[in-house]
Write a protein that holds these residues in place. Sequence first.
Motif, short mmCIF file in Angstrom:
data_model
loop_
_atom_site.label_atom_id
_atom_site.label_comp_id
_atom_site.label_asym_id
_atom_site.label_seq_id
_atom_site.Cartn_x
_atom_site.Cartn_y
_atom_site.Cartn_z
N MET A 21 0.91 -1.28 -0.01
CA MET A 21 0.01 -0.02 -0.01
C MET A 21 0.86 1.34 0.02
O MET A 21 1.18 1.72 1.16
CB MET A 21 -0.93 0.12 1.16
N GLY A 23 0.33 4.52 -1.06
CA GLY A 23 -0.18 5.87 -0.59
C GLY A 23 0.03 6.69 -1.41
O GLY A 23 0.67 6.44 -2.55
N SER A 449 2.35 -0.91 4.34
CA SER A 449 1.73 0.16 4.04
C SER A 449 2.56 1.38 4.38
O SER A 449 3.76 1.14 5.08
CB SER A 449 0.25 0.38 4.46
N TYR A 471 -5.52 11.99 4.49
CA TYR A 471 -6.76 11.66 3.69
C TYR A 471 -8.02 12.50 3.92
O TYR A 471 -8.48 13.02 2.77
CB TYR A 471 -7.38 10.24 4.04
N ARG A 498 -10.95 7.13 -4.82
CA ARG A 498 -9.62 6.18 -4.58
C ARG A 498 -9.05 6.82 -3.03
O ARG A 498 -8.55 5.79 -2.22
CB ARG A 498 -8.52 6.89 -5.23
N ALA A 502 -8.42 3.80 -0.22
CA ALA A 502 -7.24 4.00 0.55
C ALA A 502 -7.32 3.96 1.78
O ALA A 502 -6.77 3.25 2.59
CB ALA A 502 -6.41 5.15 0.14
N GLN A 534 0.28 1.94 -7.00
CA GLN A 534 -0.82 2.95 -7.34
C GLN A 534 -0.02 4.20 -7.70
O GLN A 534 0.71 4.66 -7.17
CB GLN A 534 -1.68 3.07 -6.07
N THR A 537 -2.98 8.74 -5.74
CA THR A 537 -4.29 8.38 -4.49
C THR A 537 -4.92 9.77 -4.37
O THR A 537 -6.01 9.71 -4.38
CB THR A 537 -3.54 7.80 -3.20
#
Length: 590
Positions: A21, A23, A449, A471, A498, A502, A534, A537
């Motif tokens: 992950m 991020g 992550s 986020y 997204r 996430a 990814q 994000t």
Amino acid sequence: MIDLILLHPPSIYDFRKRSVMWGPISDVIPSTPVFDMFPLGFVSLSHYLTKRGFNVRIINVAHKMLSDPGYDAEKEIGRLKTSAFGIDLHWLPHAQGSLELARLVKKYHPQTPVIFGGLSSTYFHQELICHPQVDFVLRGDSTETPLERLLSALKKGGGFEDVPNLTYKENGSPKVNATSWVPNDLNQYPLDYSHMIKSAIKHRDLSGHIPFYGWNEYPITAVFTCRGCSHHCGTCGGSRETYQKFCQRRKPAFRDAELVASDVSRIAKYFKGPIFILGDIFQAGEEYAFDLLKLLSKKRLDNHVVLEFFDIPPLDSLDLIAASIPHLNIQLSPETHDPKIRSTFGRPYDNEKMECMIERILKLGCHKFDLFFMIGLPGQDVKSVMDTVEYIDGLLGRVGQRKNLFPYISPLAPFLDPGSNIFENPEEHGYRLFYRTLEEHRKALLEPSWKQMLNYETTWMTRDQIVEATYRSAARLNRVKYDHGLTKPKRFREIEKRIDQAENIIRIIDERLAQAGQGGIPSGDTGSSVGAIQVSTICDKDELKWPVRFLGLNLPRGPLKFLSLLRIKNILGLLLRGDDRSTGAGKKSN
């Protein structure tokens, strides 16, 4: 025989097999999360050594692994033949990939020297040289001449004690030569992209010379104005005091304005992508900046040109800046809306002066103004992060009506820069470091992550709160951009989705970690549908792009790949006729 092969690793060597992950650790840079962009020093090193009779090849292993799922890096390494390998550990996110790549080199070429270089290599040189797969470490920000002397010593079979800036092994014991090569200017170190094209043709390896994934469709290039810095931002591994302490650079080294302008003009002949002029042009003083701007005005550039400012430029210089560069773009990183926190971090200008500058330069025709804010600053809590987004909302209402002011907010991730003031003295600044050594950072990159990768938290925000603030602020900024017409409905919904995904994946990983206890989560078993990569994000990477101009026209990216083939034919024609102005001398042989 090739004298040197420069290898650029991915951040994690086996990223294609891992479920990570990533991020938002690379959302606001051109590179992907595997940091596939090789350092510009590769271009300078290759050109410098080639001009002095060495045969040098560049292989961007990270790019090859990304662009071709069937590419077998180990197989290619096994069949390479060279007198020495060079591997960059410039950015700390390559701590795992660089050492793993070196291990593979030694597996197939046990007698071939492996040379490391870059700012992170410089900082960790004593730990790095203890690895069996590392033979030499070249320290400092300008290793062209030391590398030339090292390659010459390797040919002679000894004399390493005379190579400046070198850490090496003698009878198994580390030896550290003085950092005595610190050039006062950059006039002999051009970034010659035509040399890169020639090298790609010579070694029949276009993919290995591509700077980063997607470059063929978005051919951005850059020129250096300096090495070193006159500013001292708290988390920057390229700050003034960091350079002084670890690279022995007492003041920045600049490239003459005439040569910078020639570099830009030469690039514009071959490429129609954006040209980034690296380093605040006012660092060397107003006279230098004005001379460079006047020289650029004579070039009548079709390319979009990007300037970055570390401080607010003199307001009376804005007319000259706008008049000198027809397709002007600017980047500024105020980091926060709060002038007090900004000053503590190392950016001592207020919002009023910044907004005045932004408003005036936009009215003068600046095509795109990128404004970068950061999460993880000293004195910054979650509320302060969210207040920054509300400030952006108000700023767009006041000066963003032209729809060419683009704000971004992202975390300081995955690592604080080694050698920065806060990395060296975390407690003094309210930080707690989880990792200090190279080995600790190497292991951190294998965490499931980006939250577990973070090497710090602060008095004001824990790791969990840094992720939460990232986020939350990204979701709010996405809405703000949509409300101000900077984001279209489809993109707005995609980013919103997204961010939700996430946050959900982070929760799943946290739950699995809690269940797994001390043993951690087995590699590739995060219990989620996280892909190997990814690309973005919290924002869309296309927001970062400036237009690519082809023969003076802005084109959609669909036909660009086809048309670029025609452009390459023109470039090859020039090269085959011997058109090489890489030294600025303007010579042409027929």
